[in-house]
Design a protein around this motif. Structure first.
Motif, PDB file in Angstrom:
ATOM      1  N   ALA A  87      44.418  57.210  70.110  1.00 29.25           N
ATOM      2  CA  ALA A  87      45.408  57.910  69.289  1.00 29.25           C
ATOM      3  C   ALA A  87      44.779  58.947  68.369  1.00 29.25           C
ATOM      4  CB  ALA A  87      46.183  56.898  68.458  1.00 29.25           C
ATOM      5  N   GLN A  88      43.441  59.037  68.403  1.00 28.13           N
ATOM      6  CA  GLN A  88      42.712  59.951  67.500  1.00 28.13           C
ATOM      7  C   GLN A  88      43.097  59.692  66.040  1.00 28.13           C
ATOM      8  OE1 GLN A  88      43.734  63.788  69.387  1.00 28.13           O
ATOM      9  NE2 GLN A  88      41.656  63.837  70.228  1.00 28.13           N
ATOM     10  N   TRP A  89      43.029  58.443  65.692  1.00 30.08           N
ATOM     11  CA  TRP A  89      43.396  57.989  64.352  1.00 30.08           C
ATOM     12  C   TRP A  89      42.491  58.629  63.304  1.00 30.08           C
ATOM     13  CZ3 TRP A  89      47.256  54.535  62.860  1.00 30.08           C
ATOM     14  CH2 TRP A  89      47.179  54.064  61.540  1.00 30.08           C
ATOM     15  N   GLN A  90      43.101  59.212  62.284  1.00 26.86           N
ATOM     16  CA  GLN A  90      42.364  59.818  61.183  1.00 26.86           C
ATOM     17  C   GLN A  90      42.374  58.859  59.989  1.00 26.86           C
ATOM     18  OE1 GLN A  90      40.738  62.887  61.520  1.00 26.86           O
ATOM     19  NE2 GLN A  90      41.350  62.548  63.655  1.00 26.86           N
ATOM     20  N   LYS A  91      41.202  58.526  59.502  1.00 27.59           N
ATOM     21  CA  LYS A  91      41.076  57.519  58.453  1.00 27.59           C
ATOM     22  C   LYS A  91      41.644  58.027  57.119  1.00 27.59           C
ATOM     23  CE  LYS A  91      37.544  54.820  56.022  1.00 27.59           C
ATOM     24  NZ  LYS A  91      36.089  54.514  55.937  1.00 27.59           N
ATOM     25  N   ARG A  92      42.599  57.284  56.583  1.00 30.44           N
ATOM     26  CA  ARG A  92      43.152  57.511  55.245  1.00 30.44           C
ATOM     27  C   ARG A  92      44.071  56.347  54.922  1.00 30.44           C
ATOM     28  NH1 ARG A  92      48.379  58.560  55.895  1.00 30.44           N
ATOM     29  NH2 ARG A  92      49.092  59.784  57.699  1.00 30.44           N
ATOM     30  N   ALA A  93      44.400  56.215  53.660  1.00 26.92           N
ATOM     31  CA  ALA A  93      45.333  55.177  53.244  1.00 26.92           C
ATOM     32  C   ALA A  93      46.770  55.626  53.485  1.00 26.92           C
ATOM     33  CB  ALA A  93      45.126  54.842  51.765  1.00 26.92           C
ATOM     34  N   SER A  94      47.684  54.666  53.576  1.00 22.08           N
ATOM     35  CA  SER A  94      49.118  54.939  53.667  1.00 22.08           C
ATOM     36  C   SER A  94      49.763  54.653  52.309  1.00 22.08           C
ATOM     37  CB  SER A  94      49.761  54.049  54.738  1.00 22.08           C
ATOM     38  OG  SER A  94      49.334  54.432  56.031  1.00 22.08           O
TER      39      SER A  94
END
Length: 236
Positions: free
Chosen positions: A67-74
């Motif tokens: 999914a090409q997840w980009q690291k960050r908080a929600s």
């Protein structure tokens, strides 16, 4: 409970993985809330607690990478405009098989409409004998999972069930089917574990977490109808 001898007011029928879907929705929503409170990326937070679970961690990483997840908080930083977008993740285990799902959604803040744009699913069901069959099964499970998350709900009154047709019991239609990406994880050293229901289970949780990422609204009841979405938005 149709196993009990006394009569029940509503007719029952089969539903794929009803208990597991509810369990996963509750537990993966809670994990997402904890990660948000700690301001930690949801995938990173799960991996921190999967140190002794190699298969679960590999399954989660496989979905995030695809999914090409980009690291960050929600939740995501507030965006201008009425259309907001977010992504969510969920992981489940059933019958020793693992499935992780990443959902990309968009929410129309003017009418509460939730649209699922893409689902990435990683699937570890042990030895895979027929990859195409497992992929087809997973795709069907995901589509039904999206339909249950967004549309399907039985309504009833004192006289019985009132959702008697496709207008009063809507399901996902072809224009609303999201893009699907399936990652199969083959384990030739293991026995085949089956793929009948697993991919249905994490879909509602991943979509709910994506809605929170997009809007900051935590919906605790499915389906995620426009009415429920608008009610949540009005509280923020």
């Amino acid at each position: 409970d149709w196993h009990r001898p006394e009569p029940i007011p509503l007719r029952t029928s089969n539903l794929r993985a009803p208990g597991d879907l509810a369990r996963c929705f509750a537990s993966e929503s809670l994990l997402d809330e904890i990660a948000a409170d700690l301001k930690i990326d949801p995938v990173e937070f799960r991996l921190r607690h999967l140190t002794e679970n190699k298969r679960g961690a590999e399954c989660l990483r496989a979905a995030a990478e695809k999914a090409q997840w980009q690291k960050r908080a929600s939740p995501a930083p507030a965006a201008s405009g009425n259309i907001v977008r977010g992504r969510g993740v969920a992981l489940t285990q059933r019958a020793n098989a693992y499935v992780a799902a990443v959902a990309d959604v968009q929410v129309n803040k003017t009418n509460g409409q939730v649209s699922v744009q893409r689902i990435v699913c990683s699937h570890d069901c042990g030895l895979i004998i027929n990859p195409d069959g497992v992929k087809n099964q997973a795709e069907g499970n995901i589509i039904q999972g999206v339909s249950r998350a967004l549309f399907e709900e039985v309504s009833f009154d004192a006289n019985g069930v009132t959702s008697l047709d496709w207008a009063s019991y809507p399901i996902l239609r072809f224009p609303d089917v999201p893009e699907l990406d399936i990652v199969l994880i083959n384990r030739p050293e293991m026995a085949p574990l089956g793929a009948g229901e697993q991919a249905t289970i994490p879909i509602a949780a991943a979509i709910g977490n994506a809605i929170f990422d997009a809007t900051g609204v935590r919906l605790r009841e499915v389906p995620f109808t426009p009415k429920r979405m608008m009610a949540g938005l009005q509280k923020t």
